[in-house]
Write an enzyme that holds these catalytic residues in place. Structure first.
Site, PDB file in Angstrom:
ATOM      1  N   ASP A 115      -3.417  13.478  -6.040  1.00  0.00           N
ATOM      2  CA  ASP A 115      -2.614  12.685  -5.109  1.00  0.00           C
ATOM      3  C   ASP A 115      -1.199  12.529  -5.645  1.00  0.00           C
ATOM      4  O   ASP A 115      -0.950  12.748  -6.822  1.00  0.00           O
ATOM      5  CB  ASP A 115      -3.196  11.265  -5.032  1.00  0.00           C
ATOM      6  CG  ASP A 115      -4.313  11.151  -4.024  1.00  0.00           C
ATOM      7  OD1 ASP A 115      -4.586  12.133  -3.342  1.00  0.00           O
ATOM      8  OD2 ASP A 115      -4.903  10.065  -3.934  1.00  0.00           O
TER       9      ASP A 115
ATOM     10  N   GLY B  76      -5.068   4.977  -8.508  1.00  0.00           N
ATOM     11  CA  GLY B  76      -5.833   3.721  -8.561  1.00  0.00           C
ATOM     12  C   GLY B  76      -7.320   3.975  -8.640  1.00  0.00           C
ATOM     13  O   GLY B  76      -7.793   4.757  -9.460  1.00  0.00           O
TER      14      GLY B  76
ATOM     15  N   MET C  93      -0.167  -1.021   0.922  1.00  0.00           N
ATOM     16  CA  MET C  93       0.567  -0.240   1.935  1.00  0.00           C
ATOM     17  C   MET C  93       1.270  -1.135   2.952  1.00  0.00           C
ATOM     18  O   MET C  93       1.327  -0.793   4.124  1.00  0.00           O
ATOM     19  CB  MET C  93      -0.395   0.688   2.711  1.00  0.00           C
ATOM     20  CG  MET C  93      -1.021   1.752   1.872  1.00  0.00           C
ATOM     21  SD  MET C  93      -2.139   2.792   2.823  1.00  0.00           S
ATOM     22  CE  MET C  93      -3.581   1.762   2.978  1.00  0.00           C
TER      23      MET C  93
ATOM     24  N   ILE D 235     -10.743   2.472  -2.886  1.00  0.00           N
ATOM     25  CA  ILE D 235      -9.878   1.485  -2.232  1.00  0.00           C
ATOM     26  C   ILE D 235      -8.777   2.192  -1.439  1.00  0.00           C
ATOM     27  O   ILE D 235      -7.926   2.880  -2.019  1.00  0.00           O
ATOM     28  CB  ILE D 235      -9.249   0.528  -3.278  1.00  0.00           C
ATOM     29  CG1 ILE D 235     -10.323  -0.171  -4.120  1.00  0.00           C
ATOM     30  CG2 ILE D 235      -8.338  -0.501  -2.585  1.00  0.00           C
ATOM     31  CD1 ILE D 235     -11.202  -1.153  -3.364  1.00  0.00           C
TER      32      ILE D 235
ATOM     33  N   PRO E  81      -3.346   3.001 -11.770  1.00  0.00           N
ATOM     34  CA  PRO E  81      -2.188   2.683 -10.931  1.00  0.00           C
ATOM     35  C   PRO E  81      -0.855   3.290 -11.373  1.00  0.00           C
ATOM     36  O   PRO E  81       0.099   3.255 -10.599  1.00  0.00           O
ATOM     37  CB  PRO E  81      -2.118   1.159 -11.032  1.00  0.00           C
ATOM     38  CG  PRO E  81      -2.703   0.842 -12.368  1.00  0.00           C
ATOM     39  CD  PRO E  81      -3.740   1.887 -12.642  1.00  0.00           C
TER      40      PRO E  81
ATOM     41  N   ALA F 213      -4.673  -0.640  -7.879  1.00  0.00           N
ATOM     42  CA  ALA F 213      -3.322  -1.201  -7.986  1.00  0.00           C
ATOM     43  C   ALA F 213      -3.327  -2.728  -8.074  1.00  0.00           C
ATOM     44  O   ALA F 213      -2.540  -3.317  -8.814  1.00  0.00           O
ATOM     45  CB  ALA F 213      -2.483  -0.740  -6.792  1.00  0.00           C
TER      46      ALA F 213
ATOM     47  N   LYS G 235      -0.078  12.609   0.001  1.00  0.00           N
ATOM     48  CA  LYS G 235       0.128  12.097   1.366  1.00  0.00           C
ATOM     49  C   LYS G 235       1.258  11.089   1.274  1.00  0.00           C
ATOM     50  O   LYS G 235       1.297  10.274   0.363  1.00  0.00           O
ATOM     51  CB  LYS G 235      -1.121  11.354   1.839  1.00  0.00           C
ATOM     52  CG  LYS G 235      -2.249  12.244   2.273  1.00  0.00           C
ATOM     53  CD  LYS G 235      -3.152  11.443   3.190  1.00  0.00           C
ATOM     54  CE  LYS G 235      -4.152  12.256   3.931  1.00  0.00           C
ATOM     55  NZ  LYS G 235      -4.974  13.130   3.235  1.00  0.00           N
TER      56      LYS G 235
HETATM   57  N1  SAH Z   1      -6.589   3.974  -4.179  1.00  0.00           N
HETATM   58  C1  SAH Z   1      -5.369   3.253  -4.506  1.00  0.00           C
HETATM   59  C2  SAH Z   1      -4.648   2.725  -3.289  1.00  0.00           C
HETATM   60  C3  SAH Z   1      -4.178   3.804  -2.327  1.00  0.00           C
HETATM   61  S1  SAH Z   1      -3.244   3.147  -0.996  1.00  0.00           S
HETATM   62  C4  SAH Z   1      -5.710   2.128  -5.468  1.00  0.00           C
HETATM   63  O1  SAH Z   1      -6.882   1.832  -5.694  1.00  0.00           O
HETATM   64  O2  SAH Z   1      -4.778   1.533  -6.023  1.00  0.00           O
HETATM   65  C5  SAH Z   1      -1.618   3.252  -1.628  1.00  0.00           C
HETATM   66  C6  SAH Z   1      -1.062   1.855  -1.832  1.00  0.00           C
HETATM   67  O3  SAH Z   1      -1.530   1.326  -3.065  1.00  0.00           O
HETATM   68  C7  SAH Z   1       0.456   1.784  -1.949  1.00  0.00           C
HETATM   69  O4  SAH Z   1       1.068   1.751  -0.680  1.00  0.00           O
HETATM   70  C8  SAH Z   1       0.631   0.482  -2.696  1.00  0.00           C
HETATM   71  O5  SAH Z   1       0.490  -0.623  -1.838  1.00  0.00           O
HETATM   72  C9  SAH Z   1      -0.559   0.490  -3.633  1.00  0.00           C
HETATM   73  N2  SAH Z   1      -0.200   1.005  -4.967  1.00  0.00           N
HETATM   74  C10 SAH Z   1      -0.703   2.079  -5.579  1.00  0.00           C
HETATM   75  N3  SAH Z   1      -0.183   2.222  -6.812  1.00  0.00           N
HETATM   76  C11 SAH Z   1       0.667   1.187  -6.983  1.00  0.00           C
HETATM   77  C12 SAH Z   1       1.520   0.757  -8.046  1.00  0.00           C
HETATM   78  N4  SAH Z   1       1.601   1.417  -9.198  1.00  0.00           N
HETATM   79  N5  SAH Z   1       2.262  -0.355  -7.844  1.00  0.00           N
HETATM   80  C13 SAH Z   1       2.199  -1.051  -6.702  1.00  0.00           C
HETATM   81  N6  SAH Z   1       1.421  -0.692  -5.673  1.00  0.00           N
HETATM   82  C14 SAH Z   1       0.658   0.402  -5.800  1.00  0.00           C
END
Ligand code: SAH
Length: 284
Positions: free
Chosen positions: A39, A95, A176, A99, A16, A125, A62
């Site tokens: 990404d 992340g 998101m 997901i 994250p 995350a 993106k």
């Molecule tokens: N694949 C990623 C999620 C991608 S969607 C995962 O597993 O975490 C992108 C969303 O993830 C963001 O809009 C936010 O809601 C969340 N996100 C990702 N990194 C984050 C972080 N460091 N802190 C808070 N939210 C995070």
């Protein structure tokens, strides 16, 4: 016909934010990579520490709300192009891989071209935010399940499902959705979510710039409404959020600085590569 061997693609989660939340397996593959496609929500420190100087590093971020985005088709084409040229390609995602990502498109492109691949998980995350905000997602006596959800546009959750989300004791995690948070709260309160549920917005979780904002869900309008949360941020709703007060081991940074670079800065690289892909396709 070329006799060149097909390469391999590693679909990998980078965690994250905190660069030390990368798995050892992904670090090892990055060290061996010929090409890394990354990404936006991947720590620059990970790229600096693990990607070899002679590897090709391509930003395929993106960021739809800012209107800038690498088309998924371009990403698929790049992955396929490099793998068919015999390269070891690491496709790094923020992340976890599975997901709220477009991994299915990439898997289908790989399968269609018979390219070998591996999938390596990452800390999503929700789990990063839960740990670094001191909010155990299924704490005993508070909640027996957790749901990963999104409300990035208004039609992804149906009326009937809002009713169920308001009634459940499961912890709710919305990805998101910080920009549509007014709608999340309105839908839950309209369906009489119980007043002992709290809401946390975790900005830039696990990074040195993390901030956690907590409010009772019925006090949202007075306490949090109108705040422009820094991207990325994650929303956690449930009784477990009340544990933050006692177990927050990391102070808020109170900074408004952004940990992850906006896509705009990186967009020129992407355009170059888009041209390259087009060129490749027209030669084929
Ligand atoms: N694949 C990623 C999620 C991608 S969607 C995962 O597993 O975490 C992108 C969303 O993830 C963001 O809009 C936010 O809601 C969340 N996100 C990702 N990194 C984050 C972080 N460091 N802190 C808070 N939210 C995070």
């Amino acid at each position: 016909m070329s006799t060149k061997q097909t390469g391999k693609v590693i679909l990998a989660g980078a965690g994250p934010g905190d660069p030390e939340l990368l798995t050892i397996k992904v670090a090892r593959y990055l060290q061996q990579a010929d090409v890394v496609l990354t990404d936006r929500l991947v720590s620059e420190d990970i790229l600096k520490a693990w990607v070899p100087a002679d590897a090709e590093l391509i930003y395929v971020g993106k960021q739809c709300r800012r209107g800038l985005s690498t088309p998924q088709e371009t990403i698929n084409e790049l992955i396929v192009e490099y793998a068919l040229a015999g390269k070891l390609v690491v496709r790094l995602k923020g992340g976890d891989v599975s997901i709220f990502s477009n991994v299915l498109d990439e898997l289908q492109a790989l399968a269609a071209n018979q390219i070998p691949y591996e999938i390596i998980p990452g800390v999503t995350a929700a789990l990063g935010a839960a740990a670094f905000a001191g909010i155990p997602l299924t704490a005993r006596g508070y909640s027996t399940a957790v749901r990963f959800l999104t409300y990035y546009k208004s039609d992804v959750v149906s009326e009937a499902y809002w009713k169920e989300l308001a009634a459940t004791d499961d912890t709710l995690v919305f990805y998101m959705s910080s920009e549509t948070l007014d709608g999340v709260v309105a839908n839950l309160t309209k369906n009489n979510i119980s007043a002992d549920k709290l809401l946390a917005v975790v900005e830039q979780a696990t990074t040195p710039l993390q901030n956690v904002h907590v409010s009772n869900i019925y006090a949202y309008n007075e306490q949090l409404k109108g705040i422009k949360f820094i991207s990325p941020s994650l929303v956690i709703i449930g009784k477990v959020v009340g544990l933050h007060e006692q177990f927050n081991w990391l102070a808020n940074s109170n900074s408004r600085e952004e940990y992850f670079k906006p896509v705009a800065k990186l967009f020129t690289t992407i355009t170059d590569h888009t041209e390259k892909v087009k060129d490749h396709v027209s030669r084929a």
